[in-house]
Write a protein that holds these residues in place. Structure first.
Motif: not given
Lengths: 443, 322
Positions: A24-31, A33-45, A54-60
């Protein structure tokens, strides 16, 4: 600042299309948030969501790659301050200097190219060759850069204050993806432009972290493919600056400092340089540059890096099997232990200091120590007997005696029964092996 | 980007090693360690008042099995603990650490009285604080350590090792005769705490305890000791009093066990000269653990001692917070 999964979810397409691999999109959002996945994994965003996420999800700490093919090195992308919190992921790159005025340039390059080792069954080496512009002449620098890019066995780093020299060297060798060092408050516009045109990562340098942060913000408008060079005077200040750069990036996501770091040793005497380099390997140097190019100096640094960048959650293991210590032959005694590398190498050290050539069986116990493996049913009479048969120990030696650790003395009777080998019980701790060996096996 | 400083609620205890005449001993000087309330060398956000010190490891039997490079570095003093200690201190060591290996029956089984005479000779030869441990056989060490503690009452020796089996004897000896003790645990932070709790329950003042969390040398378990030590320091700064003691580590003995520290270049041409390699193997075991919070480094090679000492000096220079 970091967003929560729910805050991210609001910006998602909410189609639950599963294209990202999450249900789900929620599961993706959770992942995310915990930096387990990058934003570009979603092709439809949406572009708008990308902008705000972009800046919030980028690795530290960003990940920067330099060099190509076998010579490519990834650096940065760390997520914790202490290895016991999780793991350090990208081992410190070791770079060795060479200068364009060196009358023995080719010989030096050959020496550097040879800094590859094998220890505890792993291949390790340095990672980069740092060309220093000592001549102050652009043509000389570019010419030597070409040699490094062509003949060097490691990723190239070009160090010069001359923006033009860096630009030309980068343009001439951009296929090798060198790291350019670097942009200062004075020359950053020209250097950043050159780095962008050649698509090469760039080092930004300043003497304190205030100036560094200010400069990465400026240069970041041109290229974000950056590495921070801390150039404060003195080891203690450099260590503090490196610590702060990493701490602010990870604890507070301070963007202007969220880049990998590069640091040169300040010491001149070779042994002092090695000691200093070890400090930056432990504490937050992504790339460490030294002038030392001899094997005996680089091997210990490579070993330190192997240690500190290992995964603390996965025990270090040796390949299960039977190994000779010294000139072991058919008459040599056989010790049996587990394949946890710490256990194995402790036993190996003591067996070796007994000065009696021997065999050691590293029984497969998933890298657990003797008592842990025994308690978990991985170091039992059945398992050991099975392994003795599997490795055809009877073909290796002309006796049928095997030594086990004192801690698992209870295995003696069942192991003798299952394996048909006579079992001797050694000391509880490996440190008792030399005395044990002297008593039982000295001629 | 101003510095992001972190204040700690806890701090490491301050421990004094040795005693001068005014305090009932005969030492020419004492050493003070611990007292930090920041991560190692981050002196801009706390105090790091006492530098890590280096103890030269002295054996009471000639270390015939030591690698040649190490033996060569000490010249002819290896059979004579007092001469060895003197040379070590003159060469830069802050203190000496005597291992009474000869008490082990396998090493000749010398009596507790004879062992105490060795300690006396060393005390007379050097002005520095002195650490003493037995041979590693618990039953024998109980007698040896009790004897040494009694014979040099008031010297504030650093005595060890107090482990799970023998902590009561060593602690009692240190309490009665006014020494400092080493609480020793096998690379396990929970056992470390547990022994410290047992020792403190005997009413041993905790500013007379140093912890030995056990270390692995470079390449062979260093990462475990590094993380145990680092976690211990962080736990102490967060207020865990049963971990908040200065840390001692046997750098030399662990580092020189490694094949890479000893192997001859003729056997391993790709590893470079053994003369340089061994010294650096020990040096880096030490410098990396400095970053995890070690306070007393027990070392073997005189060159490694001096390189590490210079690093400690450089690392301790005050830092300007941006």
């Amino acid at each position: 600042m970091a967003l929560t999964g729910l805050q991210i979810f609001k910006l998602m397409p909410k189609t639950n299309c599963k294209d990202c691999g999450h249900p789900t999109c929620l599961a993706f959002s959770m992942a995310l948030a915990s930096a387990k996945i990058a934003l570009d994994a979603c092709p439809h965003v949406s572009a708008e969501a990308k902008e705000s996420l972009g800046s919030a999800s980028a690795p530290p700490v960003t990940k920067v790659t330099f060099g190509v093919g076998d010579k490519a090195r990834e650096t940065g992308d760390e997520t914790v301050l202490f290895r016991h919190d999780k793991q350090f992921f990208h081992p410190t790159c070791l770079a060795v200097t060479i200068d364009d005025n060196d009358p023995n340039f080719n010989a030096r390059l050959e020496t550097i190219n040879d800094l590859m080792f094998e220890r505890v069954g792993e291949k390790v080496s340095i990672d980069a060759i740092a060309l220093i512009d000592k001549s102050g002449e652009k043509d000389s620098f570019v010419e030597h850069a070409k040699i490094i890019a062509d003949k060097g066995k490691f990723a190239p780093i070009y160090i010069s204050n001359n923006a033009e020299a860096l630009a030309e060297a980068a343009a001439a060798t951009k296929a090798a993806k060198p790291l350019l060092y670097g942009a200062t408050a004075d020359n950053w516009e020209a250097v950043a432009k050159a780095a962008k045109e050649a698509d090469c990562p760039l080092v930004v340098t300043a003497a304190n972290i205030n100036d560094l942060g200010a400069l990465t913000e400026k240069v970041g408008a041109v290229t974000k493919n950056l590495i921070i060079g801390a150039t404060a005077a003195g080891i203690s200040q450099r260590l503090a600056d490196l610590t702060q750069i990493r701490r602010q990036a990870i604890r507070k996501k301070v963007r202007p400092l969220g880049y990998p770091s590069i640091i040169s040793v300040v010491g001149t005497e070779p042994r002092v340089q090695v000691a200093e380099a070890s400090i930056y390997i432990a504490k937050y140097g992504s790339i460490v540059v030294t002038d030392v190019a001899d094997k005996a100096s680089l091997l210990p640094l490579c070993a330190l890096r192997q240690n500190l960048f290992s995964n603390p959650q996965v025990p270090a293991q040796v390949e299960p099997g039977v190994f000779a210590v010294g000139e072991a032959d058919a008459n040599s005694p056989v010790y049996c232990t587990t394949n946890f590398s710490l256990t194995y190498y402790t036993v190996e050290g003591e067996v070796s200091s007994s000065k009696i050539p021997s065999w050691i069986i590293a029984t497969p116990t998933d890298g657990t120590s003797v008592l842990t493996a025994w308690a978990a049913g991985k170091f039992t009479a059945d398992k050991i007997a099975e392994f003795i048969a599997e490795i055809k120990l009877e073909d290796k030696v002309n006796h049928k005696v095997v030594v086990i650790p004192g801690h698992v003395a209870v295995l003696k009777a069942p192991l003798e029964e299952k394996s048909g080998w006579k079992v001797l019980i050694a000391s509880n701790e490996a440190s008792g092996i030399p005395a044990f060996a002297k008593e039982h096996f000295a001629k | 980007m101003p510095y992001l400083t972190e204040k700690s609620s806890g701090s490491i205890s301050t421990v004094v090693l040795g005693a001068t005449k005014e305090n009932g001993g005969t030492r020419g000087y004492t050493l003070t360690i611990g007292g930090q309330n920041s991560l190692p060398f981050q002196n801009y956000e706390g105090v790091d008042p006492h530098r890590a010190v280096i103890a030269a490891e002295i054996l009471d039997i000639e270390p015939v099995s030591w690698p040649d490079e190490l033996k060569k570095a000490w010249g002819g003093v290896l059979g004579d603990p007092a001469a060895w200690a003197k040379k070590a201190v003159e060469g830069g060591a802050d203190m000496v650490y005597i291992k009474l290996l000869s008490a082990d029956p396998d090493n000749g089984g010398r009596s507790a009285n004879d062992c105490a005479e060795t300690v006396r000779a060393v005390l007379e030869a050097v002005p520095c604080p002195v650490a003493v441990q037995g041979c590693g056989v618990d039953e024998i060490d109980k007698g040896v350590i009790s004897k040494v503690a009694e014979a040099f009452a008031g010297e504030n020796l650093l005595l060890g090792l107090a482990g799970q089996e023998n902590y009561a004897t060593v602690t009692a000896a240190c309490m009665v005769h006014k020494h400092t003790l080493i609480s020793s645990s096998p690379l396990d932070i929970n056992i470390c705490k547990q022994i410290n709790i047992l020792i403190s329950e005997m009413n041993m003042p905790m500013n007379r305890v140093v912890i030995d969390p056990s270390i692995g040398g470079l390449g062979y378990g260093l990462e475990y000791s590094y993380s145990v030590m680092e976690r211990g320091r962080i736990g102490s700064l967060q207020g865990d009093k049963m971990l908040a003691m200065p840390v001692i580590g046997f750098i030399g003995s662990e580092a020189w066990k490694a094949k890479e520290a000893q192997a001859h270049e003729s056997d391993f041409p790709k590893w470079g000269s053994e003369a340089e390699r061994g010294v650096l193997w020990e040096t880096i075991t030490a410098t990396s653990l400095l970053q995890a919070g070690i306070d007393i480094l027990v070392m073997r090679h005189p060159d490694a001692i001096n390189i590490v000492k210079a690093q400690i000096e450089a690392l301790s220079q005050p830092v300007t917070a941006a």
